[in-house]
Scaffold this motif. Structure first.
Motif, short mmCIF file in Angstrom:
data_model
loop_
_atom_site.label_atom_id
_atom_site.label_comp_id
_atom_site.label_asym_id
_atom_site.label_seq_id
_atom_site.Cartn_x
_atom_site.Cartn_y
_atom_site.Cartn_z
N LYS A 1 11.49 -3.15 0.77
CA LYS A 1 11.24 -4.58 0.22
C LYS A 1 11.40 -4.55 -1.39
CE LYS A 1 8.19 -7.23 2.23
NZ LYS A 1 7.06 -7.78 2.49
N GLU B 1 10.86 -6.98 -4.29
CA GLU B 1 9.92 -8.07 -4.74
C GLU B 1 10.28 -8.32 -6.17
OE1 GLU B 1 6.21 -6.97 -3.71
OE2 GLU B 1 6.47 -7.84 -1.75
N SER C 1 14.69 -10.66 -4.52
CA SER C 1 13.93 -10.19 -3.53
C SER C 1 14.76 -10.28 -2.39
CB SER C 1 12.84 -11.31 -3.43
OG SER C 1 11.93 -11.42 -4.51
N HIS D 1 14.72 -7.96 1.95
CA HIS D 1 14.10 -6.69 2.85
C HIS D 1 14.99 -6.21 3.79
CE1 HIS D 1 13.53 -10.38 5.41
NE2 HIS D 1 13.51 -9.51 6.38
N HIS E 1 16.47 1.76 -13.50
CA HIS E 1 14.97 1.17 -13.09
C HIS E 1 14.89 -0.32 -13.50
CE1 HIS E 1 13.49 5.23 -12.52
NE2 HIS E 1 14.29 5.81 -13.27
N GLN F 1 9.06 -5.08 -7.88
CA GLN F 1 8.61 -3.91 -7.37
C GLN F 1 9.53 -3.54 -5.98
OE1 GLN F 1 4.81 -4.57 -5.06
NE2 GLN F 1 4.03 -2.78 -5.86
N ILE F 2 9.40 -2.35 -5.89
CA ILE F 2 10.51 -1.80 -4.80
C ILE F 2 9.35 -0.86 -3.73
CG2 ILE F 2 12.30 -0.64 -3.76
CD1 ILE F 2 13.27 -0.91 -6.83
N LEU F 3 9.31 -1.42 -2.61
CA LEU F 3 8.48 -0.83 -1.84
C LEU F 3 9.33 -0.26 -0.46
CD1 LEU F 3 5.91 -3.48 -1.08
CD2 LEU F 3 5.60 -1.42 -2.27
N GLU G 1 5.41 2.03 0.63
CA GLU G 1 4.83 2.87 -0.65
C GLU G 1 5.56 2.29 -1.89
OE1 GLU G 1 5.13 7.30 -2.36
OE2 GLU G 1 5.61 6.79 -0.35
N ASP G 2 4.71 2.01 -2.90
CA ASP G 2 5.54 1.62 -4.07
C ASP G 2 6.38 2.80 -4.70
OD1 ASP G 2 6.44 0.87 -6.57
OD2 ASP G 2 4.49 -0.06 -7.14
N THR H 1 8.94 2.03 -7.21
CA THR H 1 9.61 1.48 -8.21
C THR H 1 10.00 2.39 -9.30
OG1 THR H 1 8.18 -0.61 -7.80
CG2 THR H 1 9.47 -0.38 -9.83
N HIS H 2 9.29 3.31 -9.77
CA HIS H 2 9.42 4.31 -10.62
C HIS H 2 9.63 5.75 -10.14
CE1 HIS H 2 9.02 1.09 -13.24
NE2 HIS H 2 7.68 0.68 -12.90
#
Length: 236
Positions: free
Chosen positions: A5, A7, A23, A25, A54, A59-61, A65-66, A68-69
């Protein structure tokens, strides 16, 4: 829960706002494609998910789990693998050595099994296992890049422009392989400028323009949409 996902992600190249409040999924077992013109932000989005770029915000899940970084190398261990635009195989290494590079995070006792799985999926690579990657045709190099990514048994396989530079008959073969992988249970996020081919294999699709999603729907619905046909498929 979605497998992947994104976001409200925003991605910049210096001062250029390349991806804007994006956004979307991907659910387990799907093929999801991102289509759009050159410069729409498709590859930027894929590279951001893969950890090569980056996002400035959002946010990227992945599996809840996050990520993103999270650095790109660690994402492979978490179950993401990407076939980059232009294939990027190791030209001076043999086919088998290229595949072994894709298994760098795999237990050594598993590598031989993974090789046999790759050769079962792509028999032509087995015939050329001792050849240098640089001696393969464009279609064979694309097969090798896909097989290399699959060596890590990814939960999500990301493909960036797999048909680029290939003759029409080879494009057809590559998309047959994408269908076959999907039928075997591989979840795929596909970036592709050949909208006709991409939509024909996709469960769902998102259309990007200048870094934003402008429409989405099932692959079949977008394939039949007069607006999409006119803008991306050369239809009336």
């Amino acid at each position: 829960m979605s497998l992947l996902k994104a976001e409200s992600i925003h991605v910049y190249y210096g001062n250029i706002h390349a991806v804007k409040d994006l956004s979307f999924h991907v659910d387990e077992g799907e093929i999801v494609t991102l289509i759009g013109a050159n410069g729409a932000g498709k590859s930027t989005t894929l590279n951001t998910i893969a950890g090569l770029l980056h996002c400035r915000s959002g946010q990227i899940l992945f599996r809840g789990e996050d990520i993103t970084h999270v650095p790109a190398g660690k994402l492979v261990r978490k179950g993401l693998a990407m076939v980059p635009e232009g294939r990027r195989i190791f030209l001076q290494l043999s086919v088998e050595e290229n595949l072994q590079m894709g298994a760098y995070c795999v237990d050594r006792r598993e590598v031989e099994t993974r090789l046999e799985e790759a050769y079962a999926l792509f028999p032509r690579l087995k015939e050329r296992r001792r050849q240098d990657g640089g001696t393969l045709s464009g279609g064979e190099q694309q097969m090798l890049a896909m097989a290399r990514a699959l060596m890590s048994h990814p939960g999500l396989l990301m493909l960036d422009e797999p048909s680029m530079g290939l003759a029409p008959i080879l494009v057809e073969q590559i998309f047959d392989m994408i269908r076959d992988l999907h039928q075997k249970g591989t979840t795929i996020l596909l970036v592709e400028q050949n909208a006709q081919a991409a939509l024909s294999v996709a469960d769902r699709a998102y259309v990007l323009e200048t870094g934003r999603i402008v429409t989405d729907g099932s692959g079949q619905a977008l394939l039949e949409s007069p607006e999409i046909r006119s803008a991306y498929l050369g239809g009336e």
